[in-house]
Write a protein that holds these residues in place. Sequence first.
Motif, short mmCIF file in Angstrom:
data_model
loop_
_atom_site.label_atom_id
_atom_site.label_comp_id
_atom_site.label_asym_id
_atom_site.label_seq_id
_atom_site.Cartn_x
_atom_site.Cartn_y
_atom_site.Cartn_z
N UNK A 83 0.93 -1.44 0.06
CA UNK A 83 -0.38 0.15 -0.29
C UNK A 83 0.80 1.46 0.40
N UNK A 84 1.80 1.03 0.44
CA UNK A 84 2.58 2.39 0.74
C UNK A 84 3.18 2.75 -0.61
N UNK A 85 3.66 1.79 -0.99
CA UNK A 85 4.10 1.39 -1.87
C UNK A 85 3.34 2.82 -3.50
N UNK A 90 2.23 5.89 -7.72
CA UNK A 90 1.60 7.02 -8.14
C UNK A 90 1.49 8.54 -8.59
N UNK A 91 1.92 8.62 -7.60
CA UNK A 91 2.36 10.30 -6.83
C UNK A 91 3.57 10.65 -7.90
N UNK A 92 4.49 10.13 -8.11
CA UNK A 92 5.02 10.51 -9.21
C UNK A 92 5.06 10.01 -10.59
N UNK A 130 -5.36 10.24 -8.77
CA UNK A 130 -6.60 9.33 -8.08
C UNK A 130 -6.24 7.72 -7.55
N UNK A 131 -5.35 7.29 -8.51
CA UNK A 131 -5.22 5.76 -7.60
C UNK A 131 -4.77 6.36 -6.81
N UNK A 132 -3.87 6.67 -6.48
CA UNK A 132 -3.34 7.13 -4.52
C UNK A 132 -4.20 6.86 -3.49
#
Length: 332
Positions: A83-85, A90-92, A130-132
Amino acid sequence: MSDFAFLLLEIFIKCLLVLALLATLAGFATYAERKVLAYFQRRIGPDMVGPFGLIQLVADMIKLFTKEDIIPSNSQKLIFAIAPLIAAICAFVSLAAIPMLPEFTLFGHTIRPIIADINVALLFVIGTSGLCFYAIFLGGLASNNKYSIIGAARALVAIISYESVSALALVAVVMLVGSFSLIEINNYQSEGIFSWLIFKQPLAFVLFIIALFIETNRTPLCLTENEADIVSGYGTEYSGLRWGMFFIGEYTSMMAGAILVTLLFLGGFNAFWIIPGWVMMILKTSFVFFWYFWARAAFPQLRPDQVMKMCYLILIPLAVLNLLLTALAALV
């Protein structure tokens, strides 16, 4: 060096620069936020570790890397670890289609500060960022902790609801410009300050800013990690570097949002009078990023029911009205 080899090298260097620069800025943003909040609240803020407390960033990084990584015994361990990955990746990835600065020439080659210039860049950025949400939802669910699950459930409701607000606001912008390309949207605003879309779509600007606060988990509209709660919502069971990945993803999403607001509504990287475009881009993005800190210091946290009522009773009707008025103006 052939043009193809130079292109590959250029893309590789751009990816490295984005990763290195944004990760560094995410760390510096925490220092800036603590200083700004201290100023608003008449405190000093970080000042003991290094000149003006600047080395506090290094101290925090060492703490994250050396802190014990605890995985609850009754958690879904694989999902808990992944989950943290998802949050950071997704942000990058969302930054790949965002033009950072105007193009320039280097060693006889034209450099465009964008990794992937696609004609549906706006859809790509909104979709990947949005996938974050899945990182927050899966992290809370996999923790098998009732407080984490409550935080994840609030994230599910809030982000999906406010995605509708941001989408409707951006549809009005696309209708006006006639393109999903962020380059085209930037160029549309190149005729001076009054061509900026904040003057042509002021309601869409306000709606998008409000939705952005929800999607980046920022006070006063944060429901996923409500600062008024005793525990830390979806991140209650996380520690060490895994918690740091959520943290990096959140601040990277904030930067991507600030850049997106600048490109969509504030004239992008177009020059203004004698001020070069790249300077304007940095100044406007920094000012938008400052709003995150300003709002956190100035406004109290809203209750979850207030946030959801505002979405469905006020913001979505306003977004639909703005869309209808934009369509009517386009027909006329």
